[in-house]
Write an enzyme that holds these catalytic residues in place. Structure first.
Site, PDB file in Angstrom:
ATOM      1  N   SER A 139      -3.269   5.372   2.365  1.00  0.00           N
ATOM      2  CA  SER A 139      -3.306   4.381   1.282  1.00  0.00           C
ATOM      3  C   SER A 139      -2.382   3.220   1.616  1.00  0.00           C
ATOM      4  CB  SER A 139      -2.918   5.051  -0.044  1.00  0.00           C
ATOM      5  OG  SER A 139      -3.180   4.184  -1.124  1.00  0.00           O
ATOM      6  N   ASN A 140      -2.027   2.425   0.651  1.00  0.00           N
ATOM      7  CA  ASN A 140      -1.108   1.291   0.865  1.00  0.00           C
ATOM      8  C   ASN A 140      -0.262   1.114  -0.391  1.00  0.00           C
ATOM      9  OD1 ASN A 140      -2.516  -0.596  -1.004  1.00  0.00           O
ATOM     10  ND2 ASN A 140      -4.180  -0.229   0.428  1.00  0.00           N
TER      11      ASN A 140
END
Ligand code: PMT
Length: 405
Positions: free
Chosen positions: A215-216
């Site tokens: 993810s980020n």
């Protein structure tokens, strides 16, 4: 802003009700006409005499009061629904929130909520113990009311009546008046009024196995600020969001997703009907080709995960869009590189791109501020200063309105 405005103040039975005579005073001092509706429990916490003195009128609460003889008084809830420019409920208790979300109308406050004219704003100010506030039923009921267009003024953290510290305190009356003032500010004559705006926001999560993902750092703040600002300008707003912990802005329809593929599926259902698509989400470009079932074991010293490209949501929208539809994208870089933003504008067929740099302190992911450079299809470049994400959202929408000319 409040001069001459007719405000109904609904008070429920919570300890924070003791602050409401001060709230009434602030409202009347700002020039508002205030009618107080108190539930029976509210009057256990604050006296009817105090409230009627500061509001210069009777405290309403009993739907079947014996002393109501005039014809208009028998349909007082309808008269009040027509009279009010806004309804504020402070403190709003878990019980009243549940009853309002279920559409019940068995006391003066709930019946006025239903009878209020649909274009009039409702400000709910929940106050209760933090564990109660976080309970699934309260969250669900608040989310129903937010979807109906109620604005929720989140409680503050601090010392609670139980002696514990935590979330749940009613914000100070000054903040309630300020929020109401902002809600009653007349809408600028916006070109977004009545337009369908579809926004993507937040990160996506790409599963590695059943307990891990790629993810980020996107928090969703930028996308949610745009959604709130567009809704305030009268647009019909849908937000498709990855996992974030943000409240849904008033009047915005929210669709929660997890992965890029899910975001693509959810967004594409509205491609045809939307007038403006704004891609503020940080969509993962790649996902693990085959997520592992269960939990990966650490048997080997190294591991390779094969990634495959995710669908590009905004590019798919642009490829099929009609000329009158607008595609507005973001471009995030970790340094300089406005050239990348220009490439994205062209390669993805965008009408406008908002370039931002992730500097970990003032712009990009997570923080409350941003520095945007707007580049449009005609070559206009506007460099915005450091702004709150709310202000940046407003400036972005101003540029979108220019394109609608
Ligand atoms: O959420 P916050 O914490 O408030 O942070 C805001 C933000 C930094 C996430 C936001 O301002 C932002 O820049 N969003 C886009 C980030 C990004 O992924 O940029 P990109 O350069 O990789 O993508 C370019 C554009 O294509 C974006 O509009 C993106 O939404 C879109 N895209 C990208 C990949 C993909 N598979 N599908 C897409 O639609």
């Amino acid at each position: 802003m409040l001069t001459g405005k007719n405000i109904i103040l609904g008070i429920c039975g919570g300890i924070a009700a003791y602050k409401t005579p001060h709230l009434v005073r602030l409202l009347t001092k700002s020039g508002a006409n205030v009618k107080v509706l108190a539930t029976a429990s509210a009057l256990k916490f604050v006296s009817e005499l105090s409230l009627s003195t500061v509001s210069r009128g009777p405290v309403l609460g009993d739907m079947f009061a014996a002393d109501r003889s005039a014809e208009s008084d028998q349909t007082l809830h309808i008269t009040l629904g027509e009279w009010a420019d806004a309804l504020v409920i402070a403190p709003a208790t878990a019980n009243t929130i549940a009853r309002l979300s279920a559409g019940m109308c068995d006391d003066m406050l709930s019946v006025c909520f239903i009878a209020l004219r649909p274009d009039k704003p409702v400000l709910l100010v929940p106050a209760m113990d933090g564990h109660m506030y976080e309970s699934p039923s309260v969250r669900r009921n608040l989310s129903v009311l937010a979807t109906q267009g109620c604005r929720i003024l989140e409680p503050e953290s601090g010392e609670l009546a139980s002696g514990q510290c935590g979330l749940g305190r009613m914000p100070e009356p000054e903040l309630i008046v300020e929020t109401l003032d902002e809600m009653l500010e007349p809408l600028p004559d916006s070109r977004l009024k009545g337009r369908q705006v579809l926004i993507t926001a937040g990160p996506t999560r790409e599963k590695i196995d059943d307990v891990r993902f790629l993810s980020n750092y996107s928090s969703g703040k930028m996308g949610f600020a745009i959604a709130a600002a567009a809704a305030r300008r009268g647009a019909v707003v849908r937000i498709v969001t990855g996992p974030v912990s943000l409240a849904t802005p008033s009047g915005v329809e929210r669709i929660d997703v997890e992965s890029a593929v899910e975001m693509m599926e959810a967004s594409s259902r509205f491609f045809d009907e939307c007038d403006i698509f704004i891609g503020a989400a940080a969509v993962a470009d790649y996902r693990p080709e085959t997520p592992v079932e269960g939990k990966l074991k650490k048997n080997e010293p190294t591991m390779e995960i094969r990634l495959v490209r995710n669908p590009d949501i905004i590019a798919a929208f642009s490829a099929g869009k009609r000329p009158a539809q607008l595609a507005i994208g973001f471009a995030l870089e970790t340094a300089g590189g406005i050239g990348y933003a220009k490439e994205k504008l062209e390669n993805k067929g965008l009408d406008l791109v908002a370039f931002n740099v992730y500097d970990r302190s003032t712009s990009g992911f997570e923080v409350d501020t941003n520095v945007l450079t707007l580049l449009d299809r005609d070559g206009t470049v506007s460099e915005l200063p450091l702004l709150s994400k709310e202000e940046a959202a407003g400036r972005l929408l101003d540029a979108v309105e220019q394109l609608l000319q």
